[in-house]
Structures are given as structure tokens and as C-alpha cells.
Design a protein around this motif. Structure first.
Motif, PDB file in Angstrom:
ATOM      1  N   ALA A 102     101.922  43.981  34.893  1.00  0.00           N
ATOM      2  CA  ALA A 102     102.934  44.375  35.855  1.00  0.00           C
ATOM      3  C   ALA A 102     102.578  45.626  36.564  1.00  0.00           C
ATOM      4  CB  ALA A 102     104.180  44.999  34.933  1.00  0.00           C
ATOM      5  N   PHE A 103     101.354  46.139  36.221  1.00  0.00           N
ATOM      6  CA  PHE A 103     100.912  47.504  37.027  1.00  0.00           C
ATOM      7  C   PHE A 103      99.313  47.111  37.501  1.00  0.00           C
ATOM      8  CE2 PHE A 103     103.792  49.459  33.966  1.00  0.00           C
ATOM      9  CZ  PHE A 103     104.545  50.442  34.717  1.00  0.00           C
ATOM     10  N   LYS A 104      99.042  46.134  37.331  1.00  0.00           N
ATOM     11  CA  LYS A 104      97.363  45.980  37.745  1.00  0.00           C
ATOM     12  C   LYS A 104      97.346  45.587  39.233  1.00  0.00           C
ATOM     13  CE  LYS A 104      96.217  40.956  37.257  1.00  0.00           C
ATOM     14  NZ  LYS A 104      95.681  41.157  38.482  1.00  0.00           N
TER      15      LYS A 104
ATOM     16  N   MET B 231     101.358  47.716  49.774  1.00  0.00           N
ATOM     17  CA  MET B 231     100.434  46.696  49.061  1.00  0.00           C
ATOM     18  C   MET B 231     100.377  46.592  47.714  1.00  0.00           C
ATOM     19  SD  MET B 231      96.472  45.690  50.082  1.00  0.00           S
ATOM     20  CE  MET B 231      96.613  45.853  51.573  1.00  0.00           C
ATOM     21  N   GLY B 232     100.166  48.021  47.162  1.00  0.00           N
ATOM     22  CA  GLY B 232     100.061  47.907  45.763  1.00  0.00           C
ATOM     23  C   GLY B 232     101.196  47.789  45.078  1.00  0.00           C
TER      24      GLY B 232
ATOM     25  N   THR C 281      97.648  52.082  31.915  1.00  0.00           N
ATOM     26  CA  THR C 281      97.361  52.045  33.232  1.00  0.00           C
ATOM     27  C   THR C 281      96.703  53.194  33.866  1.00  0.00           C
ATOM     28  OG1 THR C 281      98.752  50.230  33.543  1.00  0.00           O
ATOM     29  CG2 THR C 281      97.860  51.190  35.515  1.00  0.00           C
ATOM     30  N   ALA C 282      97.492  54.385  33.594  1.00  0.00           N
ATOM     31  CA  ALA C 282      96.926  55.752  34.066  1.00  0.00           C
ATOM     32  C   ALA C 282      95.702  56.091  33.773  1.00  0.00           C
ATOM     33  CB  ALA C 282      98.151  56.651  33.557  1.00  0.00           C
TER      34      ALA C 282
ATOM     35  N   ALA D  73      88.662  38.762  40.051  1.00  0.00           N
ATOM     36  CA  ALA D  73      89.212  37.700  41.050  1.00  0.00           C
ATOM     37  C   ALA D  73      90.029  36.680  40.711  1.00  0.00           C
ATOM     38  CB  ALA D  73      87.976  37.189  41.868  1.00  0.00           C
ATOM     39  N   LEU D  74      89.730  36.122  39.439  1.00  0.00           N
ATOM     40  CA  LEU D  74      90.421  34.984  38.907  1.00  0.00           C
ATOM     41  C   LEU D  74      91.586  35.418  38.451  1.00  0.00           C
ATOM     42  CD1 LEU D  74      87.652  32.982  37.087  1.00  0.00           C
ATOM     43  CD2 LEU D  74      88.933  32.293  39.028  1.00  0.00           C
ATOM     44  N   SER D  75      91.693  36.761  37.640  1.00  0.00           N
ATOM     45  CA  SER D  75      92.859  37.259  37.254  1.00  0.00           C
ATOM     46  C   SER D  75      94.089  37.472  38.340  1.00  0.00           C
ATOM     47  CB  SER D  75      92.736  38.629  36.454  1.00  0.00           C
ATOM     48  OG  SER D  75      92.463  39.605  37.288  1.00  0.00           O
ATOM     49  N   MET D  76      93.401  38.011  39.494  1.00  0.00           N
ATOM     50  CA  MET D  76      94.338  38.195  40.530  1.00  0.00           C
ATOM     51  C   MET D  76      95.121  36.681  41.016  1.00  0.00           C
ATOM     52  SD  MET D  76      92.028  40.897  42.489  1.00  0.00           S
ATOM     53  CE  MET D  76      93.112  41.147  44.198  1.00  0.00           C
ATOM     54  N   VAL D  77      93.895  35.743  41.240  1.00  0.00           N
ATOM     55  CA  VAL D  77      94.464  34.415  41.416  1.00  0.00           C
ATOM     56  C   VAL D  77      95.620  33.909  40.462  1.00  0.00           C
ATOM     57  CG1 VAL D  77      93.866  31.914  42.065  1.00  0.00           C
ATOM     58  CG2 VAL D  77      92.417  33.841  42.717  1.00  0.00           C
ATOM     59  N   ILE D  78      95.266  34.015  39.100  1.00  0.00           N
ATOM     60  CA  ILE D  78      96.075  33.729  38.239  1.00  0.00           C
ATOM     61  C   ILE D  78      97.630  34.296  38.491  1.00  0.00           C
ATOM     62  CG2 ILE D  78      96.691  33.914  35.743  1.00  0.00           C
ATOM     63  CD1 ILE D  78      93.660  33.641  35.258  1.00  0.00           C
TER      64      ILE D  78
END
Length: 437
Positions: A201-203, A18-19, A54-55, A96-101
Motif C-alpha cells: 500500500a506504500f510502495k 504521482m506517489g 517503508t520508512a 517492473a513486474l511488481s509495478m505491472v502486477i
């Protein structure tokens, strides 16, 4: 709503899939060219810098998820750090909005690569139409439930991670390991700004956090899945970045920034390689979108159950989760139609980095000792986010000030919206413990 969250429905391989599914879908195909435009010839190293930032960020999420695995993930972290406040609700909604974006970013990328595969114009009006079509397909698949999504994620992840890694190796081999993407250096500011997109690209690792209550042995496997996903993706990204840089000059990468991998495949692997890469892009972006819709739907449902955001079923039948699935795909579809790839990516970077800093600050201040975390790691994460966000905003202010203004206005509206809602609907401290394990 308990039936919407099935314990042990996502295995460790499923969580890793999934990730990586979300990360690779957006990271490689949608962002490689845009990162090269900002970072110049050093764009492969931007992925390394993004992985480092990201780490540091992932440390907070892992510590919190190990201590409090939840189907709400980010929302749970924020509420434990700040209580039922406007800051917690606003930052959770930003996530949530950043994920929808990101979903709209992937959808447009799918449309672009589809047209390139059939010789169409990547600037065509068909791009958003095809993208919206993919979002509808993702909706249909997600309606089938988490087990179907988990199985599909594993299959898709194996295909695309293996395929993209093979593309990287083949591209490097065909070019004789000769890096062609040389040219004008954009300077340190351009490179640092590019890291904002590399972080995007990693989020996707946060999708694992948002499904914590459904992962088997979550107190151990959430953290393991995050670490494994990031490690797999940084290897794949570097292979592909060097392969693209070995096949195309920097000018050609920037010119084809929305479909750079397909463009790089033609000189390196011939027409057959071009079509195979385009097909791989379609698989990667489609599976990435499906996984992202799965995660953000559950996050919005959890925020609703925690009474941090308002909810209306608009006459629709079904559970809250069913409704938030509809909200997710509708918002993603609208963004896909009205924004291009560059602006979508920029908006996502602004929302995500601000939310990320809010999370680290809250956990550092209020939960650091309770979860046994090292404070200096969180402070470093905040500092790195701040440097990257400042550089990226400054660069965008010069090239596209409208998206910076829209980003600021959007964030202000989010916090104002939840502030008014919470003022009218105060909630108790116990409303967020429903799905804790």
C-alpha cells in the motif's frame, strides 16, 4: 530517446501527487479487506507497521535518488550497486513486474467497485473486462505525454485524498468512534504477514524514484516528494481503516474484502454515502493506474537503454518508450484477466520484497560511503523485509501454496531470462549514465 525524458516536466506537487496517486489507488481500495483478513482486529495498526518498514526502505531510495536522479530510478540504483550483472537486471525486472502486477490489482479493483455501484456481482466475469477497459484508457492518456499525466495526477490526487479523508472522518463521526471490528485474534504471525500487504500500500513511492530525471530540482525534490507522499498516505490510511472498523464487524470486512470501503459506507453514511464512496473508488483507482503506467513505462525504457533487458518493437512504430508502454498495458491486461485480487497482491508482495532486499544489500555493500548513508538503517530495512516476507510466505503456503510456487518459479525465470540475455549481450559500465543529472 532523450526527447522522451523532459527535464523539469514534473513539479514537486506533481511528484507527490504521482506517489500518493499510486499508493492510495491500490492501498486503500484493494488491500484493506485483505489486510484485515490476515491481521484481525488490529488491522489499522498493520498500516502503521507497513509505514515504519517503508520508512526504513525509503531511506536507501532517497539517498540514491538525491545523489543520482534518473529516469530509470530503480534500474539506476541496482546498476550502480551491482554493475551490469544478472542480479541488477533481474531485480530491476522484478520491480517492473511488481509495478505491472499492482496495475492489474488496481484494474480489478476498479471493475469490482464499478459493479458494486450498479448492484452487480463482484465475482462476475465483467470485473476483468472492465479492468482491461481501464488499462486501455490509461494507455491512451499516457500516450499524451508526461505533462498531461502530471497535471491529471495533481487534480486526481487532490480529489481523492480530500474525499477519502472526508470519508474516514464522516465514518468515524457517524459511528460515534465505536470500533466494531473485534473478533478472533489471528496472532502475531498473521499480523506480521499482513504487513507485507501494507507495504504494498506504500510502495507507490518508488514511482517518484523512477521519474527522477523529470522532476524539478531532483537532487532535493525526489526525497521531499517521497517523504510527503508516505506521510499523507499513512494519515489517510489510518482514518479509513478506523472508519471501516467502526462501521463493520471483522467478519463483514473479510466477506467484502474486495470492496470493503463501499460496504462500510452504507451503514455509516447511508445509500448516498455508498454511491459517493464507490465513485471515489473509481476516481482513485483510475488515477492510480494512470500514474503507475506512466512510471513503469519509463523504467522499462530506461532498462532497455541501459541494455539490461532485451527489446523488440514487433513491427510497431515510435520510440522505445512507446513500445514499453504497450508491453506494460498488455502484461497488466493479461494478469487482470487470469488472476484474482488476492493472488495478484500476493505475487506483487513476493516480487517487491525480494527486490527491495537486493537493493539495500547492494547499496550497503558498495555505495554506502559514497552517498553518505547510515549502514544500520539499510541493515534494519533488510531485516524487516526478511521477517515480513517469511511470515507472509508461511501464511500463504498454508492457505494457497500454488501462489507461493508460482512466485518462486516466476522469480527464477526472471533471473534466468536476464542471465541468458546478458551472457549473449555483455554491456559496458558506461551504458547507464545517459539520464543522470
Amino acid at each position: 530517446m532523450a526527447e522522451g525524458y523532459k527535464e523539469n516536466s514534473i513539479t514537486l506537487p506533481g511528484a507527490v501527487a504521482m506517489g500518493t496517486g499510486v499508493m492510495i489507488g491500490a492501498g486503500i481500495f484493494a488491500l484493506t479487506g485483505q489486510i484485515a483478513e490476515l491481521a484481525g482486529p488490529f488491522f489499522p495498526l498493520s498500516f502503521v507497521a507497513g509505514a515504519i518498514v517503508t520508512a526504513f526502505s525509503a531511506y536507501t531510495y532517497i539517498k540514491m535518488s538525491n545523489a543520482f536522479p534518473s529516469a530509470g530510478g530503480i534500474g539506476m540504483i541496482l546498476k550502480k550497486a551491482y554493475g551490469p550483472t544478472t542480479v541488477a537486471a533481474g531485480a530491476a525486472l522484478l520491480m517492473a513486474l511488481s509495478m505491472v502486477i499492482a496495475e492489474s490489482l488496481v484494474a480489478r479493483t476498479f471493475g469490482t467497485y464499478t459493479l458494486r455501484a450498479f448492484g452487480g456481482d463482484p465475482e462476475s466475469v465483467l470485473v476483468p473486462i472492465i479492468g482491461v477497459g481501464l488499462i486501455i484508457v490509461a494507455y491512451i492518456i499516457n500516450v499524451s505525454g508526461s505533462r498531461s499525466v502530471g497535471l491529471l495526477s495533481i487534480i486526481m490526487a487532490v480529489i481523492k485524498v480530500g474525499g477519502i479523508a472526508l470519508f474516514g472522518v464522516a465514518g468515524l463521526w457517524a459511528s460515534g468512534f465505536n470500533f466494531e471490528a473485534t473478533g478472533q485474534d489471528t496472532g502475531a504471525s498473521g499480523f506480521v504477514a499482513s504487513v507485507a500487504l501494507s507495504i504494498l500500500a506504500f510502495k507507490g513511492f518508488t514511482t517518484i524514484t523512477n521519474s527522477g530525471a523529470e522532476i524539478t530540482e531532483p537532487h532535493r525534490n525526489v526525497g521531499r516528494a517521497i517523504v510527503l507522499s508516505i506521510a499523507i498516505c499513512v494519515i489517510v490510511y489510518l482514518l479509513v481503516a478506523f472508519a471501516v472498523g467502526s462501521s463493520l464487524t471483522l467478519d463483514r470486512i473479510v466477506a467484502a474484502k474486495d470492496y470493503a470501503l463501499a460496504e462500510a459506507a452504507r451503514p455509516a453514511l447511508g445509500q448516498t454515502g455508498f454511491y459517493l464512496t464507490a465513485a471515489l473508488a473509481l476516481v482513485a483507482t483510475a488515477s492510480g493506474l494512470i500514474a503507475s503506467v506512466f512510471a513503469v513505462t519509463r523504467m522499462l525504457a530506461m532498462l532497455t537503454e541501459m541494455k539490461m533487458i532485451p527489446h523488440s518493437h514487433f513491427g510497431m512504430p515510435g520510440t522505445i518508450k512507446d513500445h514499453t508502454l504497450v508491453y506494460t498495458v498488455v502484461i497488466a491486461g493479461v494478469l487482470t484477466v487470469f488472476f484474482d485480487l488476492s493472488r495478484i497482491a500476493s505475487l506483487g508482495a513476493f516480487f517487491y520484497l525480494v527486490m527491495d532486499m537486493i537493493i539495500h544489500a547492494g547499496v550497503y555493500r558498495n555505495l554506502c560511503h559514497e552517498i553518505g548513508a547510515r549502514g544500520w538503517v539499510m541493515l534494519t530495512a533488510i531485516a524487516l523485509d526478511a521477517v515480513v516476507l517469511t511470515a507472509f510466505a508461511a501464511m500463504k503456503w498454508q492457505s494457497d501454496p500454488l501462489i507461493v510456487i508460482l512466485g518462486v518459479i516466476g522469480m527464477a525465470l526472471v533471473f534466468a531470462f536476464v542471465g541468458v540475455f546478458l551472457a549473449r549481450n555483455p554491456i559496458g559500465e558506461t551504458d547507464h549514465d545517459q539520464h543522470k543529472k
